[in-house]
Design a protein around this motif. Structure first.
Motif, PDB file in Angstrom:
ATOM      1  N   TYR A 206      79.528  67.761  53.742  1.00 19.41           N
ATOM      2  CA  TYR A 206      80.232  69.042  53.754  1.00 19.41           C
ATOM      3  C   TYR A 206      79.315  70.053  54.426  1.00 19.41           C
ATOM      4  O   TYR A 206      78.189  70.308  53.974  1.00 19.41           O
ATOM      5  N   THR A 208      78.526  73.771  55.419  1.00 18.75           N
ATOM      6  CA  THR A 208      78.870  75.078  54.859  1.00 18.75           C
ATOM      7  C   THR A 208      79.503  76.000  55.895  1.00 18.75           C
ATOM      8  O   THR A 208      80.528  76.639  55.635  1.00 18.75           O
ATOM      9  N   SER A 209      78.928  76.085  57.087  1.00 18.54           N
ATOM     10  CA  SER A 209      79.433  77.016  58.102  1.00 18.54           C
ATOM     11  C   SER A 209      80.816  76.636  58.606  1.00 18.54           C
ATOM     12  O   SER A 209      81.597  77.491  59.034  1.00 18.54           O
ATOM     13  N   GLN A 211      82.969  74.800  56.655  1.00 24.24           N
ATOM     14  CA  GLN A 211      83.809  74.697  55.462  1.00 24.24           C
ATOM     15  C   GLN A 211      84.698  73.449  55.504  1.00 24.24           C
ATOM     16  O   GLN A 211      85.868  73.491  55.165  1.00 24.24           O
ATOM     17  N   LYS A 212      84.092  72.344  55.926  1.00 18.83           N
ATOM     18  CA  LYS A 212      84.819  71.082  55.963  1.00 18.83           C
ATOM     19  C   LYS A 212      83.835  69.921  55.956  1.00 18.83           C
ATOM     20  O   LYS A 212      82.637  70.092  56.242  1.00 18.83           O
TER      21      LYS A 212
END
Length: 269
Positions: A206, A208-209, A211-212
């Protein structure tokens, strides 16, 4: 022809432009049918034997026959004969098409959530990377399958008898498949590991930047001593504790800018 264990009929439909007159430019149309057939053969081999391969000729336990061309835009009938399958692989047409839809959707940048219990288990397995490897294996033939889109035809669909259309490929999926653009330099990116196969070095994280969740592969130069960070992050994901890592990675993206996967050179906690 060997006696099949069971058969799976499906259709490939060309629509739009020349296809609406029940024809297609021969070279591009022929290459598209060949590419789509290669992609489906690779997915079938992966499904039946639980091994991802990149060569369509590796399909030994099934046979795909082109049965005929019918009107209705431009419609091709196929018969997929299943000769043998590994233990535990369901003898179930719905499950096969769920597997096929999962692979081809992800390879072409479309959202699709597996519906069958079997494919859901594969997708949730923290160590099994069969789905991700098969997605990577079908990209080139699926790209070839898109060859006629935007030129002689408008779109391609895969149909099931009595179930209708299960997948559509169009100029947007063609753009996604058109090329894989690799970052020139290694960059920092943060996230946590959600799946990892210690044998192949493939996994998912995953990011973070973004979001997937993005598939990744460890670079051959990845420090052996840092593999413990990967498993630490995966364990943290499983028990909902500390798990964040900073990766030195290169993004592999489509022409439209969607990140397909990552190559990871290093990581730190």
């Amino acid at each position: 022809m060997a006696d099949p264990e069971y058969s799976i009929p499906f259709k490939i439909r060309f629509a739009g432009k020349d296809a609406d007159d029940h024809r297609v430019e021969a070279y591009e149309g022929g290459r598209s049918i060949l590419g789509m057939t290669r992609a489906i053969q690779i997915v079938t081999q992966s499904y039946l034997n639980q091994v991802a391969v990149s060569r369509a000729t590796a399909l030994h336990d099934g046979e795909i026959y082109l049965a005929g061309v019918k009107p209705g835009s431009l419609l091709f009938d196929f018969d997929l004969n299943i000769l043998k399958r590994s233990i535990g692989v369901p003898k179930d047409r719905d499950t096969f098409f769920d597997f096929l839809s999962t692979i081809l959707s992800r390879a072409s940048g479309q959202k699709y959530a597996p519906k069958s219990a079997y494919v859901q288990r594969l997708d949730a397995d923290k160590e099994d990377d069969l789905l991700d490897l098969t997605v990577e294996a079908v990209e080139d033939p699926l790209k070839e399958g898109h060859r006629a889109i935007g030129n002689s035809i408008g779109q391609i669909s895969i149909d099931r008898p009595r179930n209708g259309t299960i997948m559509v490929f169009d100029p947007e999926t063609k753009l996604y498949l058109q090329s894989s653009i690799v970052d020139e330099d290694w960059g920092h990116i943060s996230g946590h590991v959600t799946r990892f196969n210690a044998i192949t070095g493939n996994g998912r994280a995953y990011i973070t930047s973004l979001q997937k969740i993005i598939p990744f592969r460890l670079d051959e130069g990845f420090p052996a001593g840092k593999r413990g960070h990967i498993t630490w992050s995966l364990h943290g994901s499983n028990i909902n504790t500390a798990k964040k890592l900073t990766f030195d990675a290169k993004r592999i993206s489509s022409q439209s800018g969607a990140v397909k996967r990552l190559t990871i050179l290093d990581c730190d906690q």
